[in-house]
Design an enzyme around this catalytic site. Sequence first.
Site, PDB file in Angstrom:
ATOM      1  CG  ASN A   4      -7.075  -2.513  -6.623  1.00 16.38           C
ATOM      2  OD1 ASN A   4      -6.174  -3.293  -6.361  1.00 16.38           O
ATOM      3  ND2 ASN A   4      -7.534  -1.647  -5.653  1.00 16.38           N
TER       4      ASN A   4
ATOM      5  CG  ASP B  41      -2.094   0.750   1.108  1.00 11.00           C
ATOM      6  OD1 ASP B  41      -2.374   1.226  -0.124  1.00 11.00           O
ATOM      7  OD2 ASP B  41      -3.070   0.941   1.922  1.00 11.00           O
TER       8      ASP B  41
HETATM    9  C1  FPP Z   1      -1.446  -0.144  -3.715  1.00 15.79           C
HETATM   10  O1  FPP Z   1      -0.877   1.327  -3.673  1.00 15.79           O
HETATM   11  C2  FPP Z   1      -0.888  -0.914  -4.611  1.00 15.79           C
HETATM   12  C3  FPP Z   1      -1.558  -1.414  -5.921  1.00 15.79           C
HETATM   13  C4  FPP Z   1      -2.953  -1.405  -6.063  1.00 15.79           C
HETATM   14  C5  FPP Z   1      -0.777  -1.991  -6.981  1.00 15.79           C
HETATM   15  C6  FPP Z   1       0.285  -2.727  -6.650  1.00 15.79           C
HETATM   16  C7  FPP Z   1       0.870  -3.470  -7.583  1.00 15.79           C
HETATM   17  C8  FPP Z   1       2.286  -3.508  -7.931  1.00 15.79           C
HETATM   18  C9  FPP Z   1       3.490  -2.975  -7.066  1.00 15.79           C
HETATM   19  C10 FPP Z   1       2.880  -4.256  -9.132  1.00 15.79           C
HETATM   20  C11 FPP Z   1       3.135  -5.779  -8.931  1.00 15.79           C
HETATM   21  C12 FPP Z   1       3.413  -6.337 -10.241  1.00 15.79           C
HETATM   22  C13 FPP Z   1       3.497  -7.850 -10.555  1.00 15.79           C
HETATM   23  C14 FPP Z   1       3.715  -8.283 -11.900  1.00 15.79           C
HETATM   24  C15 FPP Z   1       3.254  -8.850  -9.515  1.00 15.79           C
HETATM   25  P1  FPP Z   1      -2.128   2.329  -3.818  1.00 15.79           P
HETATM   26  O2  FPP Z   1      -1.977   2.786  -5.406  1.00 15.79           O
HETATM   27  O3  FPP Z   1      -3.568   2.115  -3.223  1.00 15.79           O
HETATM   28  O4  FPP Z   1      -1.553   3.721  -3.084  1.00 15.79           O
HETATM   29  P2  FPP Z   1      -2.177   4.815  -2.230  1.00 15.79           P
HETATM   30  O5  FPP Z   1      -2.716   4.084  -0.912  1.00 15.79           O
HETATM   31  O6  FPP Z   1      -1.121   5.678  -1.721  1.00 15.79           O
HETATM   32  O7  FPP Z   1      -3.218   5.420  -3.022  1.00 15.79           O
END
Ligand code: FPP
Length: 249
Positions: A77, A29
């Site tokens: 998501n 996160d």
């Molecule tokens: C949450 O941060 C993160 C995600 C929804 C995406 C995570 C995905 C990756 C790191 C890529 C993984 C790739 C592979 C192929 C395994 P957020 O966007 O919710 O952050 P925020 O809470 O600050 O808005």
Amino acid sequence: MTAKPTALQELPADLDRYRLPKHVAVIMDGNGRWAKRQGLPRIMGHRRGVDVLKDLLRCCKDWGVPALTAYAFSTENWGRPLEEVDFLMMLFERVLRRELQEMMQENVQIQFVGNLSALPQSLQDEIERSVNDTKQNRGIQFTVATNYGGRQEILQACQAIASAVQQGKLQPEEIDEELFSRHLYTAHVGDPDLLIRTSGEMRLSNFLLWQMAYAEMYITEALWPDFDRAEFHRALCAYQQRDRRFGKV
Ligand code: FPP
């Protein structure tokens, strides 16, 4: 797996190698917040998040943690802005294509959990290829939760079991925890011992609801793109200080 490993390549001396978690799960996160703080678009946080995940995977392998599961995309998501969803789908696909050779070299077995049939076909093809090509690898089990929802997983297990009962293949008394677990997406891997969530949020967010029954939780204020080996070290130290009683005294 091309990200440069940070320091701490050996298991730190203050960790007991015999009491490491056998399975670590991560809720990654804070990518968006990290990007915003740097004055960058949110997608740059996800891009950086991939490098961090790669180094964590390598670190698990270096230190002797045999299984890592990462929550990459939840069923909720899809409600994000279309450009971000499209970017994430493209990112997953590109990462899989780019990293396959290195996963083979590093003996990584990759698996996916979630409702994969709703993903773009080109991503499904890449997933199938990476799962097939790496299925004999035994270095580390890496599971990616994509279009995953814990309640939905439990419901589909119930439906499969109910259908087996209806067809007379199973007696209701035969339904126990072991059988139920075998009907979950995670039948290939044991339950997580340790859940790490970054960015200070204290929620499960529909992640591995059944499997997390006895997992130790470690919440850090660090945003996912800043989660490095030193942070992982702190999480493992905290884990080893816990007294895991599994409901006993
Ligand atoms: C949450 O941060 C993160 C995600 C929804 C995406 C995570 C995905 C990756 C790191 C890529 C993984 C790739 C592979 C192929 C395994 P957020 O966007 O919710 O952050 P925020 O809470 O600050 O808005």
